[in-house]
Design a protein around this motif. Structure first.
Motif, PDB file in Angstrom:
ATOM      1  N   ALA A  12      24.656  38.611  37.065  1.00 44.83           N
ATOM      2  CA  ALA A  12      24.948  39.706  37.830  1.00 44.83           C
ATOM      3  C   ALA A  12      26.491  39.422  38.426  1.00 44.83           C
ATOM      4  O   ALA A  12      26.929  38.164  38.404  1.00 44.83           O
ATOM      5  CB  ALA A  12      23.934  39.918  39.213  1.00 44.83           C
ATOM      6  N   ILE A  13      26.994  40.406  38.982  1.00 46.36           N
ATOM      7  CA  ILE A  13      28.385  40.428  39.815  1.00 46.36           C
ATOM      8  C   ILE A  13      28.148  40.677  41.353  1.00 46.36           C
ATOM      9  O   ILE A  13      27.524  41.295  41.664  1.00 46.36           O
ATOM     10  CB  ILE A  13      29.160  41.373  39.422  1.00 46.36           C
ATOM     11  CG1 ILE A  13      29.491  41.397  37.973  1.00 46.36           C
ATOM     12  CG2 ILE A  13      30.677  41.509  40.163  1.00 46.36           C
ATOM     13  CD1 ILE A  13      30.044  40.243  37.159  1.00 46.36           C
ATOM     14  N   ILE A  14      28.671  39.461  42.041  1.00 40.39           N
ATOM     15  CA  ILE A  14      28.635  39.689  43.545  1.00 40.39           C
ATOM     16  C   ILE A  14      29.306  40.869  44.003  1.00 40.39           C
ATOM     17  O   ILE A  14      30.523  40.910  43.794  1.00 40.39           O
ATOM     18  CB  ILE A  14      29.009  38.461  43.917  1.00 40.39           C
ATOM     19  CG1 ILE A  14      28.190  36.916  43.779  1.00 40.39           C
ATOM     20  CG2 ILE A  14      29.164  38.337  45.818  1.00 40.39           C
ATOM     21  CD1 ILE A  14      28.658  35.642  44.075  1.00 40.39           C
ATOM     22  N   THR A  15      28.732  41.540  44.958  1.00 38.57           N
ATOM     23  CA  THR A  15      29.586  42.833  45.503  1.00 38.57           C
ATOM     24  C   THR A  15      29.855  42.306  46.935  1.00 38.57           C
ATOM     25  O   THR A  15      30.997  42.759  47.410  1.00 38.57           O
ATOM     26  CB  THR A  15      28.561  43.885  45.532  1.00 38.57           C
ATOM     27  OG1 THR A  15      27.191  43.766  46.188  1.00 38.57           O
ATOM     28  CG2 THR A  15      28.377  44.362  44.034  1.00 38.57           C
ATOM     29  N   LYS A  16      29.022  41.547  47.595  1.00 39.61           N
ATOM     30  CA  LYS A  16      29.451  41.098  49.042  1.00 39.61           C
ATOM     31  C   LYS A  16      28.291  39.978  49.466  1.00 39.61           C
ATOM     32  O   LYS A  16      27.379  39.838  49.079  1.00 39.61           O
ATOM     33  CB  LYS A  16      29.545  42.281  50.175  1.00 39.61           C
ATOM     34  CG  LYS A  16      28.190  42.761  50.521  1.00 39.61           C
ATOM     35  CD  LYS A  16      28.332  43.740  51.449  1.00 39.61           C
ATOM     36  CE  LYS A  16      27.062  44.366  52.270  1.00 39.61           C
ATOM     37  NZ  LYS A  16      27.316  45.205  53.429  1.00 39.61           N
ATOM     38  N   VAL A  17      28.699  39.209  50.538  1.00 39.61           N
ATOM     39  CA  VAL A  17      27.874  38.069  51.204  1.00 39.61           C
ATOM     40  C   VAL A  17      27.547  39.012  52.577  1.00 39.61           C
ATOM     41  O   VAL A  17      28.667  39.191  53.405  1.00 39.61           O
ATOM     42  CB  VAL A  17      28.706  36.952  51.455  1.00 39.61           C
ATOM     43  CG1 VAL A  17      27.926  35.885  52.099  1.00 39.61           C
ATOM     44  CG2 VAL A  17      29.028  36.321  50.146  1.00 39.61           C
ATOM     45  N   THR A  18      26.492  39.039  52.929  1.00 36.78           N
ATOM     46  CA  THR A  18      26.076  39.887  54.043  1.00 36.78           C
ATOM     47  C   THR A  18      26.108  38.871  55.153  1.00 36.78           C
ATOM     48  O   THR A  18      25.568  37.628  55.293  1.00 36.78           O
ATOM     49  CB  THR A  18      24.702  40.460  53.863  1.00 36.78           C
ATOM     50  OG1 THR A  18      24.709  41.204  52.969  1.00 36.78           O
ATOM     51  CG2 THR A  18      24.328  41.072  55.463  1.00 36.78           C
ATOM     52  N   ARG A  19      26.576  39.236  56.282  1.00 40.13           N
ATOM     53  CA  ARG A  19      26.570  38.246  57.734  1.00 40.13           C
ATOM     54  C   ARG A  19      25.804  38.983  58.683  1.00 40.13           C
ATOM     55  O   ARG A  19      25.619  40.078  58.824  1.00 40.13           O
ATOM     56  CB  ARG A  19      28.030  38.345  58.152  1.00 40.13           C
ATOM     57  CG  ARG A  19      29.303  37.648  57.247  1.00 40.13           C
ATOM     58  CD  ARG A  19      30.516  37.725  57.790  1.00 40.13           C
ATOM     59  NE  ARG A  19      31.501  37.092  57.329  1.00 40.13           N
ATOM     60  CZ  ARG A  19      31.703  35.651  57.083  1.00 40.13           C
ATOM     61  NH1 ARG A  19      30.968  35.036  57.863  1.00 40.13           N
ATOM     62  NH2 ARG A  19      32.629  35.171  56.186  1.00 40.13           N
ATOM     63  N   ASN A  20      25.051  37.777  59.128  1.00 41.38           N
ATOM     64  CA  ASN A  20      23.978  38.251  60.426  1.00 41.38           C
ATOM     65  C   ASN A  20      24.792  38.781  61.473  1.00 41.38           C
ATOM     66  O   ASN A  20      25.782  38.409  61.869  1.00 41.38           O
ATOM     67  CB  ASN A  20      23.472  37.102  61.031  1.00 41.38           C
ATOM     68  CG  ASN A  20      22.153  36.614  59.875  1.00 41.38           C
ATOM     69  OD1 ASN A  20      21.857  37.284  58.831  1.00 41.38           O
ATOM     70  ND2 ASN A  20      21.684  35.573  59.995  1.00 41.38           N
ATOM     71  N   LEU A  21      24.188  40.061  62.119  1.00 40.21           N
ATOM     72  CA  LEU A  21      24.822  40.612  63.229  1.00 40.21           C
ATOM     73  C   LEU A  21      24.039  40.239  64.448  1.00 40.21           C
ATOM     74  O   LEU A  21      23.113  41.077  64.789  1.00 40.21           O
ATOM     75  CB  LEU A  21      25.118  42.107  63.001  1.00 40.21           C
ATOM     76  CG  LEU A  21      25.956  42.460  61.783  1.00 40.21           C
ATOM     77  CD1 LEU A  21      25.823  43.906  61.690  1.00 40.21           C
ATOM     78  CD2 LEU A  21      27.164  41.892  61.998  1.00 40.21           C
ATOM     79  N   ASP A  22      24.366  39.321  65.026  1.00 42.68           N
ATOM     80  CA  ASP A  22      23.463  39.016  66.133  1.00 42.68           C
ATOM     81  C   ASP A  22      24.245  39.356  67.353  1.00 42.68           C
ATOM     82  O   ASP A  22      25.167  40.267  67.479  1.00 42.68           O
ATOM     83  CB  ASP A  22      23.568  37.492  66.674  1.00 42.68           C
ATOM     84  CG  ASP A  22      22.794  36.532  65.474  1.00 42.68           C
ATOM     85  OD1 ASP A  22      21.929  37.175  64.607  1.00 42.68           O
ATOM     86  OD2 ASP A  22      23.129  35.430  65.165  1.00 42.68           O
ATOM     87  N   SER A  23      23.290  39.454  68.673  1.00 45.05           N
ATOM     88  CA  SER A  23      23.924  40.092  69.919  1.00 45.05           C
ATOM     89  C   SER A  23      25.085  39.508  70.491  1.00 45.05           C
ATOM     90  O   SER A  23      25.707  40.186  70.882  1.00 45.05           O
ATOM     91  CB  SER A  23      22.629  40.318  70.885  1.00 45.05           C
ATOM     92  OG  SER A  23      22.428  38.862  71.128  1.00 45.05           O
ATOM     93  N   ASP A  24      25.114  38.163  70.071  1.00 46.12           N
ATOM     94  CA  ASP A  24      26.291  37.513  70.361  1.00 46.12           C
ATOM     95  C   ASP A  24      27.380  37.479  69.326  1.00 46.12           C
ATOM     96  O   ASP A  24      27.447  36.582  68.340  1.00 46.12           O
ATOM     97  CB  ASP A  24      26.239  36.102  70.868  1.00 46.12           C
ATOM     98  CG  ASP A  24      27.310  35.278  71.527  1.00 46.12           C
ATOM     99  OD1 ASP A  24      28.577  35.818  71.478  1.00 46.12           O
ATOM    100  OD2 ASP A  24      27.280  34.078  71.579  1.00 46.12           O
ATOM    101  N   SER A  25      28.308  38.559  68.975  1.00 38.04           N
ATOM    102  CA  SER A  25      28.996  38.596  68.083  1.00 38.04           C
ATOM    103  C   SER A  25      30.195  37.632  67.929  1.00 38.04           C
ATOM    104  O   SER A  25      31.092  37.393  66.867  1.00 38.04           O
ATOM    105  CB  SER A  25      29.731  39.991  67.722  1.00 38.04           C
ATOM    106  OG  SER A  25      30.619  40.362  68.982  1.00 38.04           O
ATOM    107  N   SER A  26      30.342  36.792  68.869  1.00 34.52           N
ATOM    108  CA  SER A  26      31.562  36.044  68.935  1.00 34.52           C
ATOM    109  C   SER A  26      31.172  34.665  67.938  1.00 34.52           C
ATOM    110  O   SER A  26      31.874  33.747  67.914  1.00 34.52           O
ATOM    111  CB  SER A  26      31.687  35.527  70.236  1.00 34.52           C
ATOM    112  OG  SER A  26      30.578  34.821  70.880  1.00 34.52           O
ATOM    113  N   GLN A  27      29.835  34.478  67.747  1.00 36.30           N
ATOM    114  CA  GLN A  27      29.212  33.361  66.761  1.00 36.30           C
ATOM    115  C   GLN A  27      29.275  33.667  65.372  1.00 36.30           C
ATOM    116  O   GLN A  27      28.987  34.510  64.901  1.00 36.30           O
ATOM    117  CB  GLN A  27      28.036  32.838  67.100  1.00 36.30           C
ATOM    118  CG  GLN A  27      27.661  32.440  68.639  1.00 36.30           C
ATOM    119  CD  GLN A  27      28.405  30.974  68.546  1.00 36.30           C
ATOM    120  OE1 GLN A  27      29.443  30.817  68.589  1.00 36.30           O
ATOM    121  NE2 GLN A  27      27.382  30.006  68.742  1.00 36.30           N
ATOM    122  N   PRO A  28      30.216  32.887  64.523  1.00 33.46           N
ATOM    123  CA  PRO A  28      30.411  33.280  63.108  1.00 33.46           C
ATOM    124  C   PRO A  28      29.181  32.878  62.386  1.00 33.46           C
ATOM    125  O   PRO A  28      28.291  31.933  62.860  1.00 33.46           O
ATOM    126  CB  PRO A  28      31.423  32.359  62.755  1.00 33.46           C
ATOM    127  CG  PRO A  28      31.545  31.457  63.693  1.00 33.46           C
ATOM    128  CD  PRO A  28      31.136  31.698  65.003  1.00 33.46           C
TER     129      PRO A  28
END
Length: 89
Positions: A12-28
């Motif tokens: 397959a071809i990668i389309t994107k890497v999903t990032r967790n959207l926590d309530s504290d968005s300052s944490q990567p």
């Protein structure tokens, strides 16, 4: 489709890497950042080499000539689209 959903020997071809959207968005999202650093970026071809017996964990992934063992939870962060070129790696 998620990388964790691919069957053995599927490419397959990668389309994107999903990032967790926590309530504290300052944490990567450190896992997503690490995956991108290792080469899991949009447009890259990946292949599932094999999966573990119980719960399909870990999943052995190949990008180019490099192989990675990912946990199922890590593979679920990577969105892909099926490639019709099976031996492109």
């Amino acid at each position: 489709m998620l990388l964790s959903e691919l069957k053995k020997k599927q490419t397959a071809i990668i389309t994107k890497v999903t990032r967790n959207l926590d309530s504290d968005s300052s944490q990567p999202d450190l896992i997503a950042s690490r995956l991108e650093t290792l080469g899991f970026v949009a447009g890259t071809a990946v292949q599932v080499v094999t999966k573990g017996f119980f719960g399909e964990d870990p999943i052995l992934i190949q990008i180019g000539f490099t192989r990675f063992a990912l946990r199922k939870a890590e593979a679920e962060k990577i969105e892909v689209e099926l490639s019709h070129v099976g031996a492109a790696l």
